[in-house]
Design a protein around this motif. Sequence first.
Motif, mmCIF file in Angstrom:
data_model
loop_
_atom_site.group_PDB
_atom_site.id
_atom_site.type_symbol
_atom_site.label_atom_id
_atom_site.label_comp_id
_atom_site.label_asym_id
_atom_site.label_seq_id
_atom_site.Cartn_x
_atom_site.Cartn_y
_atom_site.Cartn_z
ATOM 1 N N TRP A 168 94.795 -34.037 51.710
ATOM 2 C CA TRP A 168 95.284 -33.089 50.716
ATOM 3 C C TRP A 168 96.795 -32.942 50.835
ATOM 4 O O TRP A 168 97.362 -33.106 51.925
ATOM 5 N N GLU A 169 97.435 -32.597 49.732
ATOM 6 C CA GLU A 169 98.892 -32.422 49.749
ATOM 7 C C GLU A 169 99.307 -31.165 50.490
ATOM 8 O O GLU A 169 100.426 -31.067 50.989
ATOM 9 N N PHE A 170 98.414 -30.177 50.573
ATOM 10 C CA PHE A 170 98.754 -28.920 51.239
ATOM 11 C C PHE A 170 98.638 -29.081 52.751
ATOM 12 O O PHE A 170 97.696 -29.704 53.250
ATOM 13 N N SER A 171 99.552 -28.469 53.473
ATOM 14 C CA SER A 171 99.478 -28.496 54.934
ATOM 15 C C SER A 171 99.233 -27.090 55.465
ATOM 16 O O SER A 171 99.561 -26.097 54.803
ATOM 17 N N ILE A 172 98.632 -27.019 56.647
ATOM 18 C CA ILE A 172 98.431 -25.745 57.322
ATOM 19 C C ILE A 172 98.898 -25.895 58.768
ATOM 20 O O ILE A 172 99.005 -27.002 59.290
ATOM 21 N N SER A 173 99.150 -24.774 59.402
ATOM 22 C CA SER A 173 99.626 -24.805 60.787
ATOM 23 C C SER A 173 98.447 -24.959 61.746
ATOM 24 O O SER A 173 97.286 -24.767 61.368
ATOM 25 N N GLU A 174 98.770 -25.262 62.989
ATOM 26 C CA GLU A 174 97.729 -25.386 64.016
ATOM 27 C C GLU A 174 96.997 -24.058 64.213
ATOM 28 O O GLU A 174 95.782 -24.035 64.425
ATOM 29 N N ASN A 175 97.711 -22.954 64.109
ATOM 30 C CA ASN A 175 97.085 -21.635 64.260
ATOM 31 C C ASN A 175 96.107 -21.324 63.137
ATOM 32 O O ASN A 175 95.194 -20.512 63.302
ATOM 33 N N ASP A 176 96.312 -21.975 61.973
ATOM 34 C CA ASP A 176 95.440 -21.725 60.826
ATOM 35 C C ASP A 176 94.202 -22.608 60.811
ATOM 36 O O ASP A 176 93.312 -22.413 59.970
ATOM 37 N N LEU A 177 94.129 -23.592 61.701
ATOM 38 C CA LEU A 177 92.985 -24.511 61.695
ATOM 39 C C LEU A 177 91.631 -23.800 61.769
ATOM 40 O O LEU A 177 90.712 -24.150 61.020
ATOM 41 N N PRO A 178 91.460 -22.809 62.651
ATOM 42 C CA PRO A 178 90.150 -22.141 62.710
ATOM 43 C C PRO A 178 89.773 -21.435 61.410
ATOM 44 O O PRO A 178 88.585 -21.221 61.145
ATOM 45 N N ASN A 179 90.766 -21.082 60.596
ATOM 46 C CA ASN A 179 90.516 -20.370 59.339
ATOM 47 C C ASN A 179 90.988 -21.186 58.140
ATOM 48 O O ASN A 179 91.376 -20.623 57.115
ATOM 49 N N TYR A 180 90.926 -22.515 58.262
ATOM 50 C CA TYR A 180 91.457 -23.373 57.205
ATOM 51 C C TYR A 180 90.795 -23.114 55.856
ATOM 52 O O TYR A 180 91.424 -23.233 54.800
ATOM 53 N N ASP A 181 89.515 -22.750 55.884
ATOM 54 C CA ASP A 181 88.758 -22.527 54.646
ATOM 55 C C ASP A 181 89.456 -21.508 53.753
ATOM 56 O O ASP A 181 89.785 -21.782 52.592
ATOM 57 N N SER A 182 89.700 -20.327 54.288
ATOM 58 C CA SER A 182 90.313 -19.266 53.492
ATOM 59 C C SER A 182 91.778 -19.554 53.200
ATOM 60 O O SER A 182 92.287 -19.231 52.120
ATOM 61 N N VAL A 183 92.494 -20.182 54.149
ATOM 62 C CA VAL A 183 93.915 -20.484 53.950
ATOM 63 C C VAL A 183 94.112 -21.484 52.814
ATOM 64 O O VAL A 183 94.975 -21.302 51.938
ATOM 65 N N LEU A 184 93.301 -22.546 52.798
ATOM 66 C CA LEU A 184 93.448 -23.566 51.757
ATOM 67 C C LEU A 184 92.970 -23.078 50.397
ATOM 68 O O LEU A 184 93.516 -23.478 49.358
ATOM 69 N N LYS A 185 91.960 -22.225 50.385
ATOM 70 C CA LYS A 185 91.481 -21.699 49.096
ATOM 71 C C LYS A 185 92.579 -20.944 48.367
ATOM 72 O O LYS A 185 92.642 -20.956 47.133
ATOM 73 N N GLU A 186 93.445 -20.295 49.138
ATOM 74 C CA GLU A 186 94.545 -19.556 48.529
ATOM 75 C C GLU A 186 95.530 -20.492 47.821
ATOM 76 O O GLU A 186 96.273 -20.067 46.942
ATOM 77 N N LYS A 187 95.516 -21.774 48.210
ATOM 78 C CA LYS A 187 96.451 -22.733 47.635
ATOM 79 C C LYS A 187 95.872 -23.479 46.430
ATOM 80 O O LYS A 187 96.592 -24.233 45.758
ATOM 81 N N LEU A 188 94.590 -23.290 46.133
ATOM 82 C CA LEU A 188 93.941 -24.007 45.043
ATOM 83 C C LEU A 188 94.191 -23.303 43.707
ATOM 84 O O LEU A 188 93.742 -22.181 43.485
ATOM 85 N N SER A 189 94.864 -23.997 42.810
ATOM 86 C CA SER A 189 95.331 -23.384 41.565
ATOM 87 C C SER A 189 94.193 -22.899 40.678
ATOM 88 O O SER A 189 94.317 -21.878 39.999
ATOM 89 N N ILE A 190 93.081 -23.619 40.649
ATOM 90 C CA ILE A 190 92.005 -23.274 39.719
ATOM 91 C C ILE A 190 91.426 -21.898 40.020
ATOM 92 O O ILE A 190 90.930 -21.208 39.136
ATOM 93 N N LEU A 191 91.487 -21.478 41.284
ATOM 94 C CA LEU A 191 90.911 -20.196 41.667
ATOM 95 C C LEU A 191 91.797 -19.025 41.268
ATOM 96 O O LEU A 191 91.346 -17.879 41.258
ATOM 97 N N ASN A 192 93.051 -19.321 40.937
ATOM 98 C CA ASN A 192 93.998 -18.255 40.614
ATOM 99 C C ASN A 192 94.542 -18.342 39.190
ATOM 100 O O ASN A 192 95.356 -17.512 38.790
ATOM 101 N N ALA A 193 94.094 -19.355 38.423
ATOM 102 C CA ALA A 193 94.642 -19.566 37.084
ATOM 103 C C ALA A 193 94.080 -18.564 36.074
ATOM 104 O O ALA A 193 92.879 -18.291 36.057
ATOM 105 N N ASN A 194 94.971 -18.026 35.246
ATOM 106 C CA ASN A 194 94.540 -17.162 34.142
ATOM 107 C C ASN A 194 94.194 -17.970 32.899
ATOM 108 O O ASN A 194 93.334 -17.587 32.113
#
Length: 339
Positions: A168-194
């Motif tokens: 994926w084009e989005f990157s996350i930090s090592e500290n975010d790995l355990p919670n990657y699910d919620s962190v990456l969902k915040e970056k997905l445009s379709i979930l936030n598009a009006n």
Amino acid sequence: MKKTLFFLLFSIVLFGQKIETIDLSKSIKDSKNSIKSLTVIDQRANQEVGMVMYHKDEVKIIFENNASKDIQDWFYKYNPVRGNNDMFFLLEKLNISEDKKEKYSIGKLELRASTFIKKEDGYHFIDRKDTIVTVSSRTTPYLGQSLARKATLILTDLFKESYKGEPWEFSISENDLPNYDSVLKEKLSILNANELKEGVYKDYYSFFTHNPEPGFTLQANDKGVVTKAVKGEEKTGIRHFYAFVHNGIAYKNIPVGYTEIFKDENGVFIEVTKAELFPETVTTGVTIGAAAGGLIGGVIGAVVDVSLSGKRKNTVGPKVYLDPFTGNYVLPEDFGKTK
């Protein structure tokens, strides 16, 4: 006398419990030789895999050493020639259990694991397996052996698909790995598009990142049913795409046509029956479970925030969510069961 009695009791305990080792011997060779190193992170709270019964004996399913070491050794065994990429393998869930019925038992495997490529800017998601598999003792009395083999097959598929997958084009930090699910969902445009972008989406990644295929327009028949995507002289059947957006409404293809996609606080979902997702004419094997693999190119749906529109189609099917990390269906546990 006491020592003899203790020895006999200890022997009985050993005799009453058997061991089934997860056999990681299938080839997971990377044909592109792209991976330089593999790091396995076992983040399961409980390191035990589980236990089932064989007649009156307990069968404990285990790794030969532990999950991290065995999976890493497995990779290096089949990949002596390596490339430049550092892969991280996140084992999130691996549990085997048994549900005893009156005359038979159901063995259940729950497995969730994800892969990432480490780059200079952080960790990039590649792929994941998130599935539940069940086996009945009516089919085989060797529940432990069968489920251990299925675990191996699922892990094998994850490796092979990860070698081919694009990070994926989005990157996350090592500290975010355990919670990657919620962190990456915040970056997905379709979930936030009006507003949704009109057009066709070739796969789940382009859909969830809100990037339709450039240059395509939709073509409908005289009944208003969308049938094709057109780009110049090129005409492609709509069933060949993961999803599409028409007149501001998104749709997901399923074996019997397409259906509207909705959105709520938990993600995007369609409302369909088991017969619509898995008709008897479909021969592709699909695992039914709380998080089972979906069929690409089936139902189409519109991503609509029902709290904003106040409108919703009257459908008879339950909610089936779309997994943004695989594009598969996340099925309710009672999916397809009649009350």
